[in-house]
Design a protein around this motif. Sequence first.
Motif, PDB file in Angstrom:
ATOM      1  N   LEU A 256       0.830  -1.202   0.000  1.00 18.69           N
ATOM      2  CA  LEU A 256       0.000   0.000   0.000  1.00 18.69           C
ATOM      3  C   LEU A 256       0.864   1.251   0.000  1.00 18.69           C
ATOM      4  N   ALA A 257       1.921   1.225   0.810  1.00 15.22           N
ATOM      5  CA  ALA A 257       2.809   2.390   0.859  1.00 15.22           C
ATOM      6  C   ALA A 257       3.466   2.650  -0.489  1.00 15.22           C
ATOM      7  N   SER A 258       3.764   1.584  -1.226  1.00 18.44           N
ATOM      8  CA  SER A 258       4.443   1.742  -2.513  1.00 18.44           C
ATOM      9  C   SER A 258       3.585   2.436  -3.551  1.00 18.44           C
ATOM     10  N   VAL A 259       2.257   2.432  -3.351  1.00 18.26           N
ATOM     11  CA  VAL A 259       1.363   3.105  -4.308  1.00 18.26           C
ATOM     12  C   VAL A 259       0.695   4.327  -3.683  1.00 18.26           C
ATOM     13  N   GLY A 260       1.196   4.737  -2.530  1.00 19.03           N
ATOM     14  CA  GLY A 260       0.710   5.973  -1.935  1.00 19.03           C
ATOM     15  C   GLY A 260      -0.575   5.860  -1.152  1.00 19.03           C
ATOM     16  N   VAL A 261      -0.865   4.666  -0.616  1.00 11.46           N
ATOM     17  CA  VAL A 261      -2.073   4.475   0.186  1.00 11.46           C
ATOM     18  C   VAL A 261      -1.668   4.226   1.633  1.00 11.46           C
ATOM     19  N   GLU A 262      -2.245   4.975   2.543  1.00  9.62           N
ATOM     20  CA  GLU A 262      -1.974   4.766   3.964  1.00  9.62           C
ATOM     21  C   GLU A 262      -2.646   3.475   4.427  1.00  9.62           C
ATOM     22  N   CYS A 263      -1.903   2.643   5.123  1.00 16.97           N
ATOM     23  CA  CYS A 263      -2.466   1.391   5.626  1.00 16.97           C
ATOM     24  C   CYS A 263      -3.272   1.671   6.885  1.00 16.97           C
ATOM     25  N   LEU A 264      -4.571   1.476   6.803  1.00 18.62           N
ATOM     26  CA  LEU A 264      -5.453   1.681   7.946  1.00 18.62           C
ATOM     27  C   LEU A 264      -5.749   0.379   8.674  1.00 18.62           C
ATOM     28  N   HIS A 265      -5.556  -0.737   7.963  1.00 22.67           N
ATOM     29  CA  HIS A 265      -5.793  -2.042   8.593  1.00 22.67           C
ATOM     30  C   HIS A 265      -4.944  -3.085   7.880  1.00 22.67           C
ATOM     31  N   GLU A 266      -3.989  -3.656   8.605  1.00 27.49           N
ATOM     32  CA  GLU A 266      -3.083  -4.635   8.003  1.00 27.49           C
ATOM     33  C   GLU A 266      -3.801  -5.971   7.806  1.00 27.49           C
ATOM     34  N   LEU A 267      -3.825  -6.405   6.570  1.00 27.09           N
ATOM     35  CA  LEU A 267      -4.465  -7.677   6.220  1.00 27.09           C
ATOM     36  C   LEU A 267      -3.740  -8.226   4.990  1.00 27.09           C
ATOM     37  N   PRO A 268      -2.647  -8.970   5.194  1.00 30.73           N
ATOM     38  CA  PRO A 268      -1.742  -9.297   4.085  1.00 30.73           C
ATOM     39  C   PRO A 268      -2.348 -10.199   3.019  1.00 30.73           C
ATOM     40  N   GLY A 269      -3.434 -10.894   3.316  1.00 32.34           N
ATOM     41  CA  GLY A 269      -3.991 -11.814   2.329  1.00 32.34           C
ATOM     42  C   GLY A 269      -4.818 -11.173   1.245  1.00 32.34           C
ATOM     43  N   VAL A 270      -5.138  -9.889   1.390  1.00 30.79           N
ATOM     44  CA  VAL A 270      -5.998  -9.223   0.400  1.00 30.79           C
ATOM     45  C   VAL A 270      -5.326  -9.254  -0.976  1.00 30.79           C
ATOM     46  N   GLY A 271      -6.007  -9.831  -1.943  1.00 30.73           N
ATOM     47  CA  GLY A 271      -5.499  -9.915  -3.314  1.00 30.73           C
ATOM     48  C   GLY A 271      -4.720 -11.178  -3.612  1.00 30.73           C
ATOM     49  N   HIS A 272      -4.287 -11.890  -2.581  1.00 31.56           N
ATOM     50  CA  HIS A 272      -3.535 -13.126  -2.794  1.00 31.56           C
ATOM     51  C   HIS A 272      -4.496 -14.309  -2.970  1.00 31.56           C
ATOM     52  N   ASN A 273      -3.932 -15.485  -3.204  1.00 30.70           N
ATOM     53  CA  ASN A 273      -4.713 -16.724  -3.365  1.00 30.70           C
ATOM     54  C   ASN A 273      -5.560 -16.722  -4.633  1.00 30.70           C
ATOM     55  N   LEU A 274      -5.189 -15.906  -5.621  1.00 31.00           N
ATOM     56  CA  LEU A 274      -5.936 -15.838  -6.882  1.00 31.00           C
ATOM     57  C   LEU A 274      -5.855 -17.173  -7.617  1.00 31.00           C
ATOM     58  N   GLN A 275      -7.013 -17.675  -8.008  1.00 30.75           N
ATOM     59  CA  GLN A 275      -7.111 -18.928  -8.753  1.00 30.75           C
ATOM     60  C   GLN A 275      -8.036 -18.744  -9.947  1.00 30.75           C
ATOM     61  N   ASP A 276      -7.787 -19.537 -10.975  1.00 25.55           N
ATOM     62  CA  ASP A 276      -8.626 -19.485 -12.174  1.00 25.55           C
ATOM     63  C   ASP A 276      -8.518 -20.823 -12.884  1.00 25.55           C
ATOM     64  N   HIS A 277      -9.521 -21.136 -13.672  1.00 26.19           N
ATOM     65  CA  HIS A 277      -9.489 -22.343 -14.504  1.00 26.19           C
ATOM     66  C   HIS A 277      -8.931 -21.987 -15.879  1.00 26.19           C
ATOM     67  N   LEU A 278      -7.833 -22.624 -16.230  1.00 23.56           N
ATOM     68  CA  LEU A 278      -7.181 -22.409 -17.523  1.00 23.56           C
ATOM     69  C   LEU A 278      -7.547 -23.556 -18.446  1.00 23.56           C
ATOM     70  N   GLN A 279      -8.182 -23.255 -19.562  1.00 26.59           N
ATOM     71  CA  GLN A 279      -8.611 -24.296 -20.492  1.00 26.59           C
ATOM     72  C   GLN A 279      -7.628 -24.426 -21.656  1.00 26.59           C
ATOM     73  N   ILE A 280      -7.357 -25.654 -22.010  1.00 25.42           N
ATOM     74  CA  ILE A 280      -6.515 -25.955 -23.164  1.00 25.42           C
ATOM     75  C   ILE A 280      -7.449 -26.343 -24.302  1.00 25.42           C
ATOM     76  N   ARG A 281      -7.406 -25.591 -25.370  1.00 25.79           N
ATOM     77  CA  ARG A 281      -8.373 -25.738 -26.456  1.00 25.79           C
ATOM     78  C   ARG A 281      -7.798 -26.614 -27.572  1.00 25.79           C
ATOM     79  N   LEU A 282      -8.457 -27.741 -27.820  1.00 26.80           N
ATOM     80  CA  LEU A 282      -8.141 -28.573 -28.973  1.00 26.80           C
ATOM     81  C   LEU A 282      -9.256 -28.424 -29.991  1.00 26.80           C
TER      82      LEU A 282
END
Length: 527
Positions: A256-282
């Motif tokens: 947050l500090a690196s983009v100029g946002v003051e951290c009001l509540h520390e919660l390191p998991g926000v934005g992490h754990n991103l998952q998606d289904h990747l399809q292989i097209r034949l």
Amino acid sequence: MLANRLSEDADVSVLLLEAGGADWNPWIHVPVGYFKTMHNPATDWCYLTDADAGINGRRLQWPRGKVLGGSSSLNGLLYIRGQKEDYDDWAAAGNQGWDFASVLPYFRKSECQERGADDYHGVDGPLKVSDLRLRREIAERFIAAARAAGIPENQDVNGARQEGVGYFQQTSHKGLRCSTARAFLRPALSRPNLTLIKRAHCQRLLLDGKRVTGVEYRQGNELHQVHADREVLLSSGAIGSPQILQCSGIGEPLHLASVGVECLHELPGVGHNLQDHLQIRLVFKTRCRTLNDEVRHPLKKLAVGAQYAFTRTGPLTLAASQVCVFTHSRQDLQRPDIQFHMQPLSADKPADGVHPFSAFTSSVCQLRPSSRGVIRIVSPDASVYPSIQPNYLSTEEDCRVAVDAIKVARRIAAQQPLAEVITEEYVPGANWQTDEQLLEAARQYSQTIYHPAGTCMMGQGAMAVVDDQLCVHGLEGLRVVDASIMPVIVSGNTNAPTIMIAEKAADMIKLARRDGRPAGSAQVALA
């Protein structure tokens, strides 16, 4: 959906903020209209991932709905719940009340199943679930070939077991899309205790210490603030919800500090754990006719349009795929780990139109990828799109499953009565044979199925964002209710599970109000 369920109580005042506009575009309501609404900035956020090394540095388009109904207004309409074990695993990880036996009633509550009620399906809900109104020879041949490859036929992959091959069901009714706006919001809009504001783009949450008191939103060139005495529900999806949290000063302090946002509540998991289904097209060329032949020429398109206009049948009722397969990439697995989406047509990109030859597409994806990505804001301004780093195919397990999945796709294609009408494997091509070559094909010929999830993970660990009541850890007056809360992505398409999450959340919110938790008058704001 939340707006509907919560406003059922006349003593509750609900404000729904929608960043997009009304769902007036007629292509939203025609099932195959996703060809027109995806990648259309009037209805789609048109996100683009960062360059991803796992797919040879490519950047993928990630459509997300920017309209009433969200992504349910431009998705592929496929109704899949996932596997029983998905939810049992959520509960086993410490999320009480999220086991399959506990969530099944909420699937049934939402559903109006065309086939009728049983132990797994309901008929009293607003969400219409129907059989496909289109059958084609190539799909029948594909189903028969899958059976010949040892995959059992299954007429209801949302029933007692998921494994097998059969036709998808879709969220439509009498040939029209049944989005969440159509199913849940439209019937509730006449209630005096429900207010809808469109074109209201949430910029940040308002905090008073550790309590969230409201939201700031932009409408046109003006900023507005609205306060909720009871609680704020953040339902902006797996991209939007972590972005809004981070823009509000909730997340990793250093980032947050690196983009100029003051951290009001520390919660390191926000934005992490991103998952998606990747399809292989034949893609396989055929000597029998496919939908490519039916929609390629202008006169045939007119005929297809007339058929839909007068009968609500034909190719314009097509969901994203016709046939689904849930099976194993290896024989020693206890539960299906790959899914097929079979389409009776082929194209390089939907906007480019179908190929000038007869062909079908056999797309296969890993159901529970171990690769994890991250979403991070790059600016304090919520109108600036965040960085999306999926990290596809970044683990050995995911690479192995990708190779094995292509082999399963080819094994199905080699069976009769499908093999006799295939003239050529067009993509990736028969010259791709070794495991190394197949992995390279997966990196080069894969696409997202548009299932981002997990970026506000439910749980109790250091990286968890919400608890099993979907309340944000360490804050009062804030819940997250969307696909971002999934600890592990479900084994299948994500629309039906997201609606279930909202059904369950509505009951939890009502119960909390009845018990006096959290304190305050019964006013709710949804962003």
